[in-house]
Each structure stands twice: as C-alpha cells, then as structure tokens.
Design an enzyme around this catalytic site. Structure first.
Site, PDB file in Angstrom:
ATOM      1  N   ASP A  35      -2.630   6.915   0.497  1.00 23.67           N
ATOM      2  CA  ASP A  35      -2.482   8.366   0.429  1.00 23.67           C
ATOM      3  C   ASP A  35      -3.811   8.953  -0.033  1.00 23.67           C
ATOM      4  OD1 ASP A  35       0.442  10.132   0.074  1.00 23.67           O
ATOM      5  OD2 ASP A  35      -1.460  11.108  -0.440  1.00 23.67           O
ATOM      6  N   ASN A  92       3.080  14.554   5.737  1.00 18.43           N
ATOM      7  CA  ASN A  92       3.929  15.739   5.789  1.00 18.43           C
ATOM      8  C   ASN A  92       3.609  16.596   7.015  1.00 18.43           C
ATOM      9  OD1 ASN A  92       1.647  15.653   4.116  1.00 18.43           O
ATOM     10  ND2 ASN A  92       2.058  17.680   3.301  1.00 18.43           N
ATOM     11  N   CYS A 277      13.399  19.389   5.107  1.00 22.59           N
ATOM     12  CA  CYS A 277      13.385  19.159   6.554  1.00 22.59           C
ATOM     13  C   CYS A 277      14.283  20.037   7.417  1.00 22.59           C
ATOM     14  CB  CYS A 277      13.685  17.697   6.826  1.00 22.59           C
ATOM     15  SG  CYS A 277      12.328  16.658   6.278  1.00 22.59           S
ATOM     16  N   PHE A 278      15.524  20.290   6.994  1.00 22.61           N
ATOM     17  CA  PHE A 278      16.435  20.992   7.914  1.00 22.61           C
ATOM     18  C   PHE A 278      15.824  22.292   8.424  1.00 22.61           C
ATOM     19  CE2 PHE A 278      20.753  19.080   6.434  1.00 22.61           C
ATOM     20  CZ  PHE A 278      20.460  17.940   7.138  1.00 22.61           C
ATOM     21  N   LYS A 280      12.670  23.421   8.288  1.00 28.27           N
ATOM     22  CA  LYS A 280      11.404  23.273   9.031  1.00 28.27           C
ATOM     23  C   LYS A 280      11.649  22.694  10.415  1.00 28.27           C
ATOM     24  CE  LYS A 280       9.343  18.899   7.792  1.00 28.27           C
ATOM     25  NZ  LYS A 280       9.450  18.129   9.017  1.00 28.27           N
TER      26      LYS A 280
HETATM   27  P1  NAD Z   1       5.665  14.063   1.401  1.00 24.17           P
HETATM   28  O1  NAD Z   1       4.977  15.357   1.295  1.00 24.17           O
HETATM   29  O2  NAD Z   1       6.548  13.575   0.302  1.00 24.17           O
HETATM   30  O3  NAD Z   1       4.584  12.909   1.669  1.00 24.17           O
HETATM   31  C1  NAD Z   1       3.547  13.008   2.579  1.00 24.17           C
HETATM   32  C2  NAD Z   1       2.307  12.370   1.952  1.00 24.17           C
HETATM   33  O4  NAD Z   1       1.299  12.274   2.953  1.00 24.17           O
HETATM   34  C3  NAD Z   1       1.689  13.171   0.800  1.00 24.17           C
HETATM   35  O5  NAD Z   1       1.661  12.379  -0.361  1.00 24.17           O
HETATM   36  C4  NAD Z   1       0.281  13.520   1.298  1.00 24.17           C
HETATM   37  O6  NAD Z   1      -0.694  13.503   0.296  1.00 24.17           O
HETATM   38  C5  NAD Z   1       0.031  12.412   2.298  1.00 24.17           C
HETATM   39  N1  NAD Z   1      -1.007  12.716   3.295  1.00 24.17           N
HETATM   40  C6  NAD Z   1      -1.264  13.879   3.942  1.00 24.17           C
HETATM   41  N2  NAD Z   1      -2.288  13.730   4.795  1.00 24.17           N
HETATM   42  C7  NAD Z   1      -2.704  12.452   4.687  1.00 24.17           C
HETATM   43  C8  NAD Z   1      -3.721  11.689   5.327  1.00 24.17           C
HETATM   44  N3  NAD Z   1      -4.516  12.240   6.252  1.00 24.17           N
HETATM   45  N4  NAD Z   1      -3.885  10.395   4.945  1.00 24.17           N
HETATM   46  C9  NAD Z   1      -3.090   9.834   4.014  1.00 24.17           C
HETATM   47  N5  NAD Z   1      -2.096  10.512   3.387  1.00 24.17           N
HETATM   48  C10 NAD Z   1      -1.911  11.797   3.717  1.00 24.17           C
HETATM   49  O7  NAD Z   1       6.498  14.119   2.773  1.00 24.17           O
HETATM   50  P2  NAD Z   1       7.820  13.301   3.137  1.00 24.17           P
HETATM   51  O8  NAD Z   1       9.012  13.964   2.574  1.00 24.17           O
HETATM   52  O9  NAD Z   1       7.585  11.853   2.881  1.00 24.17           O
HETATM   53  O10 NAD Z   1       7.881  13.547   4.714  1.00 24.17           O
HETATM   54  C11 NAD Z   1       6.972  12.931   5.580  1.00 24.17           C
HETATM   55  C12 NAD Z   1       7.464  13.105   7.003  1.00 24.17           C
HETATM   56  O11 NAD Z   1       8.724  12.456   7.170  1.00 24.17           O
HETATM   57  C13 NAD Z   1       7.688  14.549   7.421  1.00 24.17           C
HETATM   58  O12 NAD Z   1       7.332  14.685   8.769  1.00 24.17           O
HETATM   59  C14 NAD Z   1       9.182  14.727   7.271  1.00 24.17           C
HETATM   60  O13 NAD Z   1       9.690  15.697   8.148  1.00 24.17           O
HETATM   61  C15 NAD Z   1       9.707  13.372   7.644  1.00 24.17           C
HETATM   62  N6  NAD Z   1      10.995  13.010   7.039  1.00 24.17           N
HETATM   63  C16 NAD Z   1      11.252  13.285   5.740  1.00 24.17           C
HETATM   64  C17 NAD Z   1      12.452  12.881   5.165  1.00 24.17           C
HETATM   65  C18 NAD Z   1      12.782  13.176   3.730  1.00 24.17           C
HETATM   66  O14 NAD Z   1      13.895  12.926   3.337  1.00 24.17           O
HETATM   67  N7  NAD Z   1      11.872  13.666   2.918  1.00 24.17           N
HETATM   68  C19 NAD Z   1      13.369  12.159   5.926  1.00 24.17           C
HETATM   69  C20 NAD Z   1      13.062  11.882   7.259  1.00 24.17           C
HETATM   70  C21 NAD Z   1      11.870  12.302   7.798  1.00 24.17           C
HETATM   71  C1  UGA Z   2      18.500  15.190   5.851  1.00 25.83           C
HETATM   72  C2  UGA Z   2      19.288  14.306   6.822  1.00 25.83           C
HETATM   73  O1  UGA Z   2      20.589  14.077   6.283  1.00 25.83           O
HETATM   74  C3  UGA Z   2      18.570  12.993   7.047  1.00 25.83           C
HETATM   75  O2  UGA Z   2      19.263  12.223   8.012  1.00 25.83           O
HETATM   76  C4  UGA Z   2      17.155  13.272   7.528  1.00 25.83           C
HETATM   77  O3  UGA Z   2      16.442  12.065   7.686  1.00 25.83           O
HETATM   78  C5  UGA Z   2      16.445  14.150   6.524  1.00 25.83           C
HETATM   79  O4  UGA Z   2      17.187  15.377   6.342  1.00 25.83           O
HETATM   80  C6  UGA Z   2      15.080  14.556   6.952  1.00 25.83           C
HETATM   81  O5  UGA Z   2      14.762  14.532   8.120  1.00 25.83           O
HETATM   82  O6  UGA Z   2      14.358  14.946   6.048  1.00 25.83           O
HETATM   83  P1  UGA Z   2      18.196  15.306   3.209  1.00 25.83           P
HETATM   84  O7  UGA Z   2      17.646  16.655   3.495  1.00 25.83           O
HETATM   85  O8  UGA Z   2      17.403  14.387   2.364  1.00 25.83           O
HETATM   86  O9  UGA Z   2      18.466  14.532   4.590  1.00 25.83           O
HETATM   87  O10 UGA Z   2      19.628  15.439   2.528  1.00 25.83           O
HETATM   88  P2  UGA Z   2      21.074  15.864   3.091  1.00 25.83           P
HETATM   89  O11 UGA Z   2      22.074  14.982   2.489  1.00 25.83           O
HETATM   90  O12 UGA Z   2      21.094  15.979   4.564  1.00 25.83           O
HETATM   91  O13 UGA Z   2      21.259  17.305   2.460  1.00 25.83           O
HETATM   92  C7  UGA Z   2      20.499  18.411   2.894  1.00 25.83           C
HETATM   93  C8  UGA Z   2      21.042  19.673   2.257  1.00 25.83           C
HETATM   94  O14 UGA Z   2      22.318  20.001   2.788  1.00 25.83           O
HETATM   95  C9  UGA Z   2      21.237  19.558   0.747  1.00 25.83           C
HETATM   96  O15 UGA Z   2      20.854  20.754   0.130  1.00 25.83           O
HETATM   97  C10 UGA Z   2      22.721  19.326   0.609  1.00 25.83           C
HETATM   98  O16 UGA Z   2      23.215  19.726  -0.625  1.00 25.83           O
HETATM   99  C11 UGA Z   2      23.244  20.188   1.732  1.00 25.83           C
HETATM  100  N1  UGA Z   2      24.584  19.794   2.214  1.00 25.83           N
HETATM  101  C12 UGA Z   2      24.784  18.566   2.768  1.00 25.83           C
HETATM  102  C13 UGA Z   2      25.634  20.692   2.133  1.00 25.83           C
HETATM  103  O17 UGA Z   2      25.470  21.825   1.656  1.00 25.83           O
HETATM  104  N2  UGA Z   2      26.867  20.322   2.598  1.00 25.83           N
HETATM  105  C14 UGA Z   2      27.099  19.103   3.160  1.00 25.83           C
HETATM  106  O18 UGA Z   2      28.244  18.836   3.577  1.00 25.83           O
HETATM  107  C15 UGA Z   2      26.024  18.212   3.234  1.00 25.83           C
END
Ligand code: NAD
Ligand code: UGA
EC number: 1.1.1.22
Length: 463
Positions: A35, A92, A277-278, A280
């Site tokens: 990172d 991100n 995520c949702f 965005k």
């Molecule tokens: P995050 O912000 O927690 O982590 C991303 C990291 O990438 C940061 O620490 C940042 O400093 C680093 N970064 C940025 N540019 C960089 C570079 N050029 N080289 C190295 N590191 C770099 O984000 P996240 O929640 O882990 O999400 C990452 C991706 O995964 C997003 O596209 C998100 O939509 C997707 N995603 C997130 C979740 C979730 O639950 N958070 C679930 C599924 C998918």
């Molecule tokens: C969600 C998806 O569930 C994951 O499959 C996906 O990978 C992720 O987004 C992503 O792409 O980042 P997450 O946002 O971590 O995961 O958590 P969720 O359990 O989906 O909850 C999202 C939001 O919806 C929370 O605020 C939760 O409280 C709310 N929620 C969820 C409700 O209000 N009602 C429900 O029945 C379920």
C-alpha cells in the site's frame, strides 16, 4: 503454471482480509500486500495483531498465523510487482468528486496508477487481477496501458470481483457462495483463468467457481450490489407504508421472505443502508447506463438511492417532530456509528447523515460505538463540509461507556445493530434519562413491549 508468488496492491478492507485468507489456505504461496499508505502498513505489521487497521471478527488470528511466514505487508510496491506472477489490484474506486461524472462515475485514478506502475516495473509476463469493483470494460483500459510499453511482455487481465460483506468477511472468504473469474476466451486467457482457479481450489469446491468472459464478470459485481441494495430500499419503502397503515414491516418481511422465490435474507428495514459500496456502485451503474443512452435503466436504479436518502432523512425528521419540533440543546444519544455491526468502518453510515441533520437543529450528539473512535466520527462529519471542524467538535460528545452516553439524554437513537445494545440494562438507562424518554430504533433490534413497559416512548422502523 505453478504460482508461488502473488501480490496485492491495496491493503484495505478487501486486500487485507482476502490476502490473509489466501495466505492461510495456500502456505506454498508467498503473499505480499502493499500500500502507498505507510501508516496503514505499519498498523498491519503491528506486533499486537489486535491493532491491525481493520476490525473484522477472526481476522487478527488469521493474520497472526500467517504474517511473517507467507504473508507480508509492505510499502515496497515495485519490489512486490516485480516478484509476483499474479498481481491483484484492490485499491479504492470511490465516486468521482470532480470533473465529468462528478458524484456518479467511479474514480479510476488509483486503478490507472496501478496499471502504469505494473507496466513500468514488470520484467516478465504477469496475470493482473481486478479485485476492486470496476465499471464494465475497465479491463480494456488496463490492457491498453499495459500493452503500451512496447516491451513485448504479455499480460492477461482477469476480473475476480470480491463479494465479501464487512463484519462477516472471514466467513464469507472461507465459505464463499461463489468465486467469479472473468477472463479472455483465448488459450492464453484460459491458462490465466486456470492459474487463479487453482489458487481458490485450495479451499473452494469446483462447482462454486464460476468462469465467464471479462465483461460479464465486471458487470455481475455491479449487478449483485444493485440487487442487494434494491431489496433494502424496497423493504424500506414498505416500512413507510406500514407506519401509515398499522402493518408491521417485520411481519411483512417474514411473510414475503417465506416465499422461496423471494427468500428471507436482506429484508431488514432500517434507517438506510450505508457502507462504501452500495451507493457508489449503483451511482456508477446509473452513470454507465446513461452513457449508453439507457435512460430508463438509469432511472430505475437511481430510485434505489433516492429511496435510501429519503429513509435517512425521514428518520431524522421523525425524531425532530417527535421531540416537539425542537432539538436545540437537547442531548441525543447515538448508540452506534459504524454502517453495520462487527466493523469499524463508517463509510456512508446513516449515522453521519442523521447526526448532521440534528446538529443543524442545534442538538448535542453523544455517541457510543464499541469500535469507532472520536477522531473518525469527527472526520466523517467534517467530510460533509456542512460546518467548521470546530463547530462539529463542539456539537459531538463521545464516551466509551454506553450508560454514560445515555445519561440525561432526551432521546436515544439506535444507528447500528451491535448485539451488545440488546443486552443493556434498559431500566438503568431509563432511570438516568430526561423524561419523557424516547428511543428511536433505526435497526428494529430492541423489544418494543419491554421498553414500553419500562416507560420508554419507543419508535421502530415500519411499526
Ligand atoms: P480501502 O480504501 O479500504 O483500501 C484501498 C487501499 O488501496 C487504501 O489503503 C489505499 O491507500 C490503497 N491504494 C490506493 N492507490 C494505491 C496504489 N496506487 N498502490 C497501492 N495502494 C494503493 O478500500 P476497500 O474497501 O478495500 O475497497 C477496495 C475495492 O474493493 C473497491 O473497489 C471496492 O468497491 C471493492 N470492494 C469493497 C468491499 C468492502 O466490503 N469494503 C467488498 C467488495 C468489493
Ligand atoms: C455489501 C455486499 O453485501 C457484499 O456482497 C459486497 O461485496 C460489498 O457490499 C461491497 O461490494 O462492498 P457490505 O456493504 O460490507 O457488503 O455490508 P452489507 O451487509 O451488505 O450491508 C450494507 C448496508 O445495508 C449496511 O448499512 C446494513 O446495515 C444495511 N442492510 C443490510 C439493511 O439495512 N438491511 C438488510 O436487510 C441488510
């Protein structure tokens, strides 16, 4: 191809847990997570694994088991890229805050930087895996950058979206519903897909590993999140109708959820969904649809966001109305700030917006969340740019004790469904509050009958 070294760019909520589980399940593979954020890497390397930057049940144990053995956290991006046969991009991809597509499109600047860095550093053929959630056809842009150097190297781009939910990330990673891998349909593409399949095969059964073309995989991720969020907005829309008609949204959810075609999950009415995520991803979907001229498709999905914004606003409006139309100088205790339980993540949490509305009404907000720090709460409010940091600081009090937070409060708002809230001594809380003592349960987790018998004025969602 025998894979022995992989790396991941981005040590966030996805990169950290995902790679920790791969390292645990594949002791024969060296996994390096890099990172640009030095502080984050320092925290991942903290001797005490309880101090790693992400709170996720089970994560610190898994990190403790593999770190230093075949799991490494580092800021040496170039070295990691150079050594790895497979490079996961897990950076991100937030909503753009500037220029064309501001407020809608995904900001791909970090993705492009990663592609350029790989192009610059790589000295041999690599498989590049999109782990981040990306607009459909991003692989094309990555490929174009990687192929532009003229160094003759061959890159395969795979899409391998992550479906973990925060708070249950480790369980989701250990027992995924499915693994989705999209790749090129050429022989080289198939070989790359197989290399990634082989990694997952160390703990995931073959029938759960789905392979598709790249575009289907990229679009499936946006589609999955859109469908999940749409269920929440649908039940939340019904919650408002329930409040007007005497129906109870919990009963309605149960009744429809027993229809196997509908299913019972993801039907919990709430103060509104949050998380990084949702919103965005749906905004991104709306933007992509518009860019192809598909206005009806765009409008259809945008409604999910409109409904969610309405639900958050409705919650704070209702609090204000119930508190005799004035919150000025009233102490309002927030139980929970994280966007859901079992995480320290607060991105897009409904609590932020509800607090912002109430601070506009000159309320004093007192927050208790088991995993979120005061610094984070203030940063979340500052990010909205509604008022100065000093004003936010003066409007928010935080305690690391829920009973102190609720003392002398006029109202309590439940913003996160942390299990511990249900176990509290609600009589003790009631005794120390201003009367009438209101509870606004934005998660429908408390027992209305019990609370009312203590003397609380209780309001849930959709009841
Ligand atoms: P995050 O912000 O927690 O982590 C991303 C990291 O990438 C940061 O620490 C940042 O400093 C680093 N970064 C940025 N540019 C960089 C570079 N050029 N080289 C190295 N590191 C770099 O984000 P996240 O929640 O882990 O999400 C990452 C991706 O995964 C997003 O596209 C998100 O939509 C997707 N995603 C997130 C979740 C979730 O639950 N958070 C679930 C599924 C998918
Ligand atoms: C969600 C998806 O569930 C994951 O499959 C996906 O990978 C992720 O987004 C992503 O792409 O980042 P997450 O946002 O971590 O995961 O958590 P969720 O359990 O989906 O909850 C999202 C939001 O919806 C929370 O605020 C939760 O409280 C709310 N929620 C969820 C409700 O209000 N009602 C429900 O029945 C379920």
């Amino acid at each position: 191809m025998k894979i022995t070294k992989i790396c991941c760019l981005g040590a966030g909520y996805v990169g950290g847990p995902t790679m920790a589980v791969i390292a645990q399940k594949c002791p024969h593979i060296q996994v390096t997570v890099v990172d640009l954020n030095e502080e984050r890497i320092l925290e991942w390397n903290d001797e005490d694994t309880n101090n790693i930057p992400i709170y996720e049940p089970g994560l610190s144990q898994i990190v403790g088991e593999s770190r230093g053995r075949n799991l490494f956290f580092s800021t040496e991006v170039d070295k990691a890229i150079d050594e790895a046969q497979i490079i996961f991009i897990s950076v991100n991809t937030p909503t753009k805050t500037y220029g064309k597509g501001k407020g809608m499109a995904a900001d791909l600047k970090h993705i492009e930087l990663c592609a350029r860095q790989i192009a610059k550093v790589a000295k041999d053929d690599k498989i590049v895996v999109e782990k981040s959630t990306l607009p459909v056809r991003t692989a094309e842009a990555i490929k174009s950058i990687l192929d532009s150097t003229g160094n003759g190297l061959k890159f395969q781009i795979l899409s391998n979206p992550e479906f973990l939910a925060e708070g249950s990330a480790i369980q989701d990673l250990l027992n995924p519903d499915r693994i989705l891998i999209g790749g090129d349909t050429s022989a080289e593409g198939e070989k790359a897909i197989q290399a990634l399949v082989d990694i997952y095969r160390n703990w995931v059964s073959p029938e759960k590993i789905l392979t598709t073309n790249v575009w289907s995989s990229e679009l499936s991720k946006l589609t999955a999140n859109a469908f999940l969020a749409q269920r929440i907005s649908s039940i939340n829309a019904m919650s408002e109708l329930c409040e007007k008609t005497g129906a109870d949204v919990n009963e309605v959810a149960k009744a429809i959820g027993m229809d196997s075609r509908i299913g019972s999950k993801f039907l919990r009415a709430s103060v509104g969904f949050g998380g990084s995520c949702f919103q965005k991803d749906i905004l991104n979907l709306v933007y992509i649809s518009k860019s192809y001229g598909l206005n009806e498709v765009a409008d259809y999905w945008e409604q999910v966001i409109i409904m969610n914004d309405h639900q958050k606003r409705r919650f704070s409006d209702n609090m204000l109305k119930t508190l005799y139309n004035t919150a000025a100088n009233k102490k309002i205790a927030f139980l929970g700030w994280a966007f859901k339980k079992d995480t320290n993540d607060t991105r897009e949490s409904a609590a932020i917006y509800v607090a912002d509305d109430l601070i506009n009404e000159k309320a004093k907000i007192v927050v208790y969340d088991p995993k979120v720090s005061r610094k984070k709460i203030l940063a979340d409010l500052d990010y909205l740019e509604t008022r100065t940091s000093e004003e936010n600081e003066n409007s928010v009090i935080t305690f690391d004790n829920p009973y102190l937070s609720c003392e002398k409060a006029h109202a309590i708002a439940i913003l996160t469904e942390w299990d511990e809230f249900v176990q509290y001594d609600w009589q003790r809380i009631y005794d120390n509050m201003e009367k009438p003592a209101f509870v606004f349960d934005g998660r429908n987790i408390l027992n209305k009958v019990e609370l009312e018998s203590i003397g609380f004025r209780y309001q849930g969602i959709g009841q």
